[in-house]
Design an enzyme around this catalytic site. Sequence first.
Site, PDB file in Angstrom:
ATOM      1  N   SER A  51      -1.413 -11.392  -3.727  1.00 34.87           N
ATOM      2  CA  SER A  51      -0.434 -10.364  -4.048  1.00 34.87           C
ATOM      3  C   SER A  51       0.477 -10.067  -2.856  1.00 34.87           C
ATOM      4  CB  SER A  51      -1.173  -9.082  -4.452  1.00 34.87           C
ATOM      5  OG  SER A  51      -0.251  -8.047  -4.634  1.00 34.87           O
TER       6      SER A  51
ATOM      7  N   ASN B 147       2.844  -7.367   8.655  1.00 34.98           N
ATOM      8  CA  ASN B 147       3.822  -6.876   7.693  1.00 34.98           C
ATOM      9  C   ASN B 147       3.579  -5.405   7.417  1.00 34.98           C
ATOM     10  OD1 ASN B 147       3.079  -6.140   4.689  1.00 34.98           O
ATOM     11  ND2 ASN B 147       1.578  -7.669   5.373  1.00 34.98           N
ATOM     12  N   ALA B 148       4.680  -4.730   7.138  1.00 30.36           N
ATOM     13  CA  ALA B 148       4.616  -3.330   6.686  1.00 30.36           C
ATOM     14  C   ALA B 148       5.710  -3.155   5.653  1.00 30.36           C
ATOM     15  CB  ALA B 148       4.801  -2.372   7.857  1.00 30.36           C
TER      16      ALA B 148
ATOM     17  N   LEU C  67       4.663  -1.535  -0.179  1.00 25.64           N
ATOM     18  CA  LEU C  67       4.548  -1.586  -1.644  1.00 25.64           C
ATOM     19  C   LEU C  67       5.881  -1.450  -2.375  1.00 25.64           C
ATOM     20  CD1 LEU C  67       1.306   0.567  -2.214  1.00 25.64           C
ATOM     21  CD2 LEU C  67       1.461  -1.882  -1.773  1.00 25.64           C
TER      22      LEU C  67
ATOM     23  N   ASN D  43      -5.452  -2.247  -5.842  1.00 29.42           N
ATOM     24  CA  ASN D  43      -5.138  -2.283  -4.420  1.00 29.42           C
ATOM     25  C   ASN D  43      -5.595  -0.967  -3.797  1.00 29.42           C
ATOM     26  OD1 ASN D  43      -3.987  -2.360  -1.901  1.00 29.42           O
ATOM     27  ND2 ASN D  43      -2.005  -3.099  -2.600  1.00 29.42           N
TER      28      ASN D  43
ATOM     29  N   CYS E 157      -4.110  -1.051   0.945  1.00 27.53           N
ATOM     30  CA  CYS E 157      -2.837  -1.245   1.633  1.00 27.53           C
ATOM     31  C   CYS E 157      -2.788  -0.376   2.883  1.00 27.53           C
ATOM     32  CB  CYS E 157      -1.662  -0.893   0.725  1.00 27.53           C
ATOM     33  SG  CYS E 157      -0.085  -1.080   1.581  1.00 27.53           S
TER      34      CYS E 157
ATOM     35  N   THR F 113      -5.202  -7.053   4.624  1.00 29.53           N
ATOM     36  CA  THR F 113      -4.867  -7.285   6.036  1.00 29.53           C
ATOM     37  C   THR F 113      -5.594  -6.325   6.972  1.00 29.53           C
ATOM     38  OG1 THR F 113      -2.984  -5.829   5.726  1.00 29.53           O
ATOM     39  CG2 THR F 113      -2.581  -8.198   5.535  1.00 29.53           C
TER      40      THR F 113
ATOM     41  N   GLY G 252      -2.981 -14.224   8.178  1.00 27.76           N
ATOM     42  CA  GLY G 252      -2.836 -15.558   8.750  1.00 27.76           C
ATOM     43  C   GLY G 252      -4.133 -16.056   9.366  1.00 27.76           C
TER      44      GLY G 252
END
Lengths: 304, 252
Positions: free
Chosen positions: A23, A71-72, A75, A129, A132, A195, A219
């Site tokens: 996602s 990443n930020a 949503l 989710n 996040c 993450t 990653g």
Amino acid sequence: MSKPDLSVEIAGIKLKNPVMPASGCFGYGREYSKYYSLSKLGAVVVKATTLKRRLGNPTPRVTEVTAGMLNAIGLANPGVEQVVKEELPWLADQNVPIIVNIAGETVSEYCQVAEIISHSGLAQAVELNVSCPNVKLGGLTFGADPVILADLVRQVKKVCCIPVIVKLSPNVTSITELALAAEQAGADGISLINTLIGMKIDLKTRKPVLANKIGGLSGPAIKPVALRMVYETARIVNIPIIGMGGIYKGEDAVEFIMAGASGVMVGTANFTDPYACPKIIAGIESFMIAQGLKSLEDIRGCAL
Amino acid sequence: MILEIEYINNLTSDIWEMKLNGDFPFNNVQAGQFINIRIKDSYDHLLRRPISIAEANTDMQSLTIVFRVVGQGTKWLSQRQKGDKLDVMGPLGVGFPLPDYNRKVLIVGGGVGVPPLYQLAVDVSKYTKNVHILLGFRNARECFWQEKFADKGELVIATEDGSRGVRGFVTDALKAYKSYWDYVYACGPRPMLKALKQYFQGQDVKGYVSLEERMACGVGACYGCVCSSEDRGENFRICKEGPVFPWGEVDI
């Protein structure tokens, strides 16, 4: 020798192979359909969907770090009505199971989104989710406390007629406690890991690179952590596990399967190489041929 | 796709020019589009580097890019040699819409924002001979491609220290023109684009700007590189809906 069987079954959904884009890393599928047929994938997991449209965080939202990225995004999505109207019908025509990642700021919001997705008949499962790291309200609030998580899962299960997969965060003290809480509350599957919270500082400006200051690390840098968490979770739950975190090659996916995962999700690798998912599927197949494996069941959880 | 480096050459102390050839849809390139380049086949750099196409030569079947070395990724790129191969995605994004015939056009570039405007100038020159090109650089040592641009329109150079052309920013140089334009195309630092938009506010001119942002996927999947609409009510993906936008539609 006959071709090995890559098919798997997760929460009652039959997938032709265990590989699905994670996602948030694949939009709603349209962009990557220009590179290959989405029907090659085990399933497509679409971007987090919320009740109302969200614009997301200010930029910069992404940056590269050693063997990973931060990443930020926050949503960003057009809201569930729009997703059901504009995105899912197209994706439903691509001959691939759809899992919709859903998020909310309250239990009621999660339930409303899950109900709309479930009633649309366009998705085969939802992925809650609760992990996040980039939003102020919701997200990790639900994923860090077993009691709150169990309540959310129970409420969503009441209104949602399709399987509910719970996506867990690594940013917790005990991921197994949360996995158990989700299982006991009725979750049909668990996906992990989201993450890890990280940061990068710009030496010139002497400030964090991301406008949100912190962001989610993904990653290859996180693969050992992800693998350990999948392994620990697989030892204590009986529902299917979907593993992710730094999968770049078929061999990486095989490691997760050996740690007990039924399926795997691929995130950051799509950005490095748009053909990452089909290459990983081919890599799993090559491994199976080389090892004389007929089915992934032959190795699933063998490391436990 | 895999492209081969035909030549690589430094234009200034930190700006490089690279010509690539191979199997690429050269004929389908729109000025202002970009390519996304893989840096090394390793886990050192997971994100590709988006670099605008400066020239797509359909006769030569080649692509030229110009980039500034700003970090490890672009440094690696600058160290490649003739014959080396690059893993490239593209052409990506939406470029500059071309003008109607015989209209008056102004092309404005700043620093490393200048390169994509070369392909634009080539394409625009097929539609009109009324082309003014105004390029801003920090100083004379930072100038590049002056001759190439001079061939495509009436060229004015502005430098911040006055070491070449007009002293000051492009917006200072703009005041000297006794002309009006139907189209203004721009690429450069945000403050320059903002100043240009303000300068032409209220005038009957079609303005287009090329924006830049840190990108991850380059194809519109990750929502990393967004910009705001003029009223800030929605976001556009710079890699997908852009990088070129009508300046009235975006908050610069």
